[in-house]
Motif scaffolding. Structure first.
Motif, PDB file in Angstrom:
ATOM      1  N   CYS A  79       0.843  -1.197   0.000  1.00  0.00           N
ATOM      2  CA  CYS A  79       0.000   0.000   0.000  1.00  0.00           C
ATOM      3  C   CYS A  79       0.875   1.242   0.000  1.00  0.00           C
ATOM      4  N   GLY A  80       0.677   2.087  -1.015  1.00  0.00           N
ATOM      5  CA  GLY A  80       1.323   3.388  -1.074  1.00  0.00           C
ATOM      6  C   GLY A  80       2.826   3.331  -1.247  1.00  0.00           C
ATOM      7  N   LYS A  81       3.397   4.502  -1.143  1.00  0.00           N
ATOM      8  CA  LYS A  81       4.852   4.659  -1.206  1.00  0.00           C
ATOM      9  C   LYS A  81       5.332   5.388   0.028  1.00  0.00           C
ATOM     10  N   GLY A  82       6.463   4.981   0.519  1.00  0.00           N
ATOM     11  CA  GLY A  82       7.019   5.615   1.699  1.00  0.00           C
ATOM     12  C   GLY A  82       7.541   7.009   1.376  1.00  0.00           C
ATOM     13  N   SER A  83       7.279   7.960   2.246  1.00  0.00           N
ATOM     14  CA  SER A  83       7.774   9.316   2.066  1.00  0.00           C
ATOM     15  C   SER A  83       9.117   9.465   2.754  1.00  0.00           C
ATOM     16  N   PRO A  84      10.087  10.109   2.126  1.00  0.00           N
ATOM     17  CA  PRO A  84      11.399  10.270   2.773  1.00  0.00           C
ATOM     18  C   PRO A  84      11.345  11.114   4.035  1.00  0.00           C
ATOM     19  N   PHE A  85      10.314  11.941   4.167  1.00  0.00           N
ATOM     20  CA  PHE A  85      10.169  12.776   5.357  1.00  0.00           C
ATOM     21  C   PHE A  85       9.056  12.284   6.273  1.00  0.00           C
ATOM     22  N   SER A  86       8.516  11.063   5.935  1.00  0.00           N
ATOM     23  CA  SER A  86       7.436  10.457   6.732  1.00  0.00           C
ATOM     24  C   SER A  86       6.221  11.360   6.825  1.00  0.00           C
ATOM     25  N   LEU A  87       6.039  12.219   5.844  1.00  0.00           N
ATOM     26  CA  LEU A  87       4.885  13.103   5.803  1.00  0.00           C
ATOM     27  C   LEU A  87       4.102  12.828   4.528  1.00  0.00           C
ATOM     28  N   LEU A  88       2.838  12.525   4.657  1.00  0.00           N
ATOM     29  CA  LEU A  88       1.979  12.223   3.532  1.00  0.00           C
ATOM     30  C   LEU A  88       0.846  13.225   3.480  1.00  0.00           C
ATOM     31  N   GLY A  89       0.443  13.575   2.258  1.00  0.00           N
ATOM     32  CA  GLY A  89      -0.689  14.461   2.106  1.00  0.00           C
ATOM     33  C   GLY A  89      -1.988  13.750   2.421  1.00  0.00           C
ATOM     34  N   SER A  90      -3.068  14.516   2.434  1.00  0.00           N
ATOM     35  CA  SER A  90      -4.370  13.928   2.759  1.00  0.00           C
ATOM     36  C   SER A  90      -4.791  12.914   1.705  1.00  0.00           C
ATOM     37  N   SER A  91      -4.507  13.223   0.447  1.00  0.00           N
ATOM     38  CA  SER A  91      -4.881  12.286  -0.616  1.00  0.00           C
ATOM     39  C   SER A  91      -4.076  11.006  -0.524  1.00  0.00           C
ATOM     40  N   GLU A  92      -2.805  11.111  -0.207  1.00  0.00           N
ATOM     41  CA  GLU A  92      -1.968   9.923  -0.072  1.00  0.00           C
ATOM     42  C   GLU A  92      -2.341   9.128   1.163  1.00  0.00           C
ATOM     43  N   ALA A  93      -2.680   9.808   2.217  1.00  0.00           N
ATOM     44  CA  ALA A  93      -3.057   9.106   3.449  1.00  0.00           C
ATOM     45  C   ALA A  93      -4.373   8.361   3.291  1.00  0.00           C
ATOM     46  N   ASP A  94      -5.254   8.864   2.439  1.00  0.00           N
ATOM     47  CA  ASP A  94      -6.535   8.186   2.236  1.00  0.00           C
ATOM     48  C   ASP A  94      -6.389   6.863   1.499  1.00  0.00           C
ATOM     49  N   LEU A  95      -5.274   6.664   0.829  1.00  0.00           N
ATOM     50  CA  LEU A  95      -5.088   5.427   0.069  1.00  0.00           C
ATOM     51  C   LEU A  95      -4.820   4.233   0.971  1.00  0.00           C
ATOM     52  N   ARG A 108       0.344  -2.827   5.660  1.00  0.00           N
ATOM     53  CA  ARG A 108       1.043  -3.504   4.573  1.00  0.00           C
ATOM     54  C   ARG A 108       2.402  -2.858   4.311  1.00  0.00           C
ATOM     55  N   GLN A 109       3.246  -3.581   3.591  1.00  0.00           N
ATOM     56  CA  GLN A 109       4.569  -3.074   3.253  1.00  0.00           C
ATOM     57  C   GLN A 109       4.482  -2.002   2.173  1.00  0.00           C
ATOM     58  N   ASP A 110       5.544  -1.278   2.046  1.00  0.00           N
ATOM     59  CA  ASP A 110       5.622  -0.266   1.002  1.00  0.00           C
ATOM     60  C   ASP A 110       5.598  -0.940  -0.369  1.00  0.00           C
ATOM     61  N   CYS A 111       4.854  -0.353  -1.313  1.00  0.00           N
ATOM     62  CA  CYS A 111       4.692  -0.986  -2.619  1.00  0.00           C
ATOM     63  C   CYS A 111       5.991  -1.032  -3.405  1.00  0.00           C
ATOM     64  N   LEU A 112       6.824  -0.034  -3.257  1.00  0.00           N
ATOM     65  CA  LEU A 112       8.107  -0.058  -3.954  1.00  0.00           C
ATOM     66  C   LEU A 112       8.965  -1.229  -3.478  1.00  0.00           C
ATOM     67  N   GLN A 113       8.923  -1.487  -2.188  1.00  0.00           N
ATOM     68  CA  GLN A 113       9.678  -2.614  -1.658  1.00  0.00           C
ATOM     69  C   GLN A 113       9.034  -3.950  -2.026  1.00  0.00           C
ATOM     70  N   GLY A 114       7.716  -4.000  -1.964  1.00  0.00           N
ATOM     71  CA  GLY A 114       7.021  -5.242  -2.308  1.00  0.00           C
ATOM     72  C   GLY A 114       7.213  -5.636  -3.762  1.00  0.00           C
ATOM     73  N   ILE A 115       7.060  -4.681  -4.661  1.00  0.00           N
ATOM     74  CA  ILE A 115       7.268  -4.964  -6.080  1.00  0.00           C
ATOM     75  C   ILE A 115       8.727  -5.312  -6.341  1.00  0.00           C
ATOM     76  N   GLY A 116       9.648  -4.635  -5.658  1.00  0.00           N
ATOM     77  CA  GLY A 116      11.064  -4.937  -5.834  1.00  0.00           C
ATOM     78  C   GLY A 116      11.414  -6.340  -5.394  1.00  0.00           C
ATOM     79  N   ARG A 117      10.846  -6.814  -4.274  1.00  0.00           N
ATOM     80  CA  ARG A 117      11.126  -8.184  -3.813  1.00  0.00           C
ATOM     81  C   ARG A 117      10.570  -9.219  -4.795  1.00  0.00           C
ATOM     82  N   PHE A 118       9.379  -8.980  -5.307  1.00  0.00           N
ATOM     83  CA  PHE A 118       8.794  -9.914  -6.273  1.00  0.00           C
ATOM     84  C   PHE A 118       9.640  -9.999  -7.538  1.00  0.00           C
TER      85      PHE A 118
END
Length: 289
Positions: A156-172, A180-190
């Motif tokens: 779910c989503g992507k990790g923010s380097p500053f650990s700050l997410l906008g309202s639209s990103e937080a709603d996802l 769930r794990q970060d999608c960039l990491q999950g797709i990378g492991r697969f």
């Protein structure tokens, strides 16, 4: 170990190698089908567009895998039949198939070394494109595509380097999805697991092709020599050869049961003059000089 034993051992090894190559071709075809029709790749391909290079590489990987699987299967069948029937032409065809597969695998390995993260970057670029449209666009289509990708990869989503997410990103990511794990990491492991499997198949394929080419070339020379060795290591005429003859007092007549000695025509003529009852029919032939 005599020459006859070496040829027999090479034949047995060629049959075993042909079976292994046939199974390798089946594994390559299965991997190509999973790469093209697998659920993880289908959901990514459904959301890709002309702005990403994923679709072209996806189709290219499938065609290359199917072509390699076909050449492996054809080469295995040709060499197995050639070994049983001692057919030089079929053995040469199998060697050609193995050589083509070897060259193609060398190209694939070289491409992977030069561009180790090209496929992963194409997949992640597709996810980034869908993620950005889902966050910025008010349409629910992009959000549905993003949810489908996240449910498939269990992320779910992507990790923010500053650990700050906008309202639209937080709603996802809410509720259980937030754990769930970060999608960039999950797709990378697969993709890393998928890359390791392909690397293993490529390495095994290269080693198998070298061994198969050595065996097929050795057996081709043994078949083309036109001779065979008996169990004592002595050369004898090949029973498969036809029309062989010598210029001596007799000539060799080859048949399916092996070479046989046949009398020359002069001997037949002499027998005709002598007759079936011996020298009594033609006494003049027995006069003293």
């Amino acid at each position: 170990m005599g020459p006859w034993s070496r040829v027999s051992v090479a034949k047995c090894q060629m049959l075993v190698t042909s079976l292994f190559v046939l199974l390798l071709g089946l594994a390559v075809a299965t991997m190509a089908a999973l790469t093209y029709f697998g659920a993880h790749f289908v959901v990514i391909g459904r959301t890709s567009s002309e702005r990403t290079s994923y679709e072209a590489r996806h189709r290219w990987a499938f065609y290359v895998g199917i072509s390699l699987a076909g050449l492996l299967t054809l080469g295995a069948v040709l060499t197995a039949v050639a070994t049983v029937r001692e057919a030089g032409g079929l053995m040469a065809g199998g060697f050609l198939c193995f050589a083509l597969v070897f060259c193609a695998l060398v190209q694939v390995a070289f491409w992977r070394l030069r561009n180790p993260a090209q496929v992963e970057d194409a997949v992640l670029d597709t996810y980034d494109l869908v993620y950005d449209h889902a966050v910025k666009s008010s349409s629910g289509v992009w959000r549905q595509e993003l949810v489908a990708i996240q449910d498939m990869f269990l992320c779910c989503g992507k990790g923010s380097p500053f650990s700050l997410l906008g309202s639209s990103e937080a709603d996802l990511c809410r509720g259980a999805e937030a754990a769930r794990q970060d999608c960039l990491q999950g797709i990378g492991r697969f993709l890393s697991t998928h890359r390791n499997i392909i690397f293993t198949l490529t390495s095994v394929g290269l080693a198998s092709m070298v061994y198969a080419m050595l065996l097929s070339s050795f057996l081709w020379f043994a078949i083309r020599s036109g001779r065979s060795l008996d169990h004592k290591g002595r050369y004898t005429l090949n029973p498969r050869a036809h029309g062989c003859q010598s210029q001596g007092p007799g000539f060799i007549r080859c048949s399916r049961w092996g070479p046989a000695l046949q009398h020359p025509p002069e001997a037949d003529a002499l027998d005709g003059h002598l007759g079936p009852h011996g020298p009594s029919d033609s006494p003049r032939l027995l006069q003293d000089n």
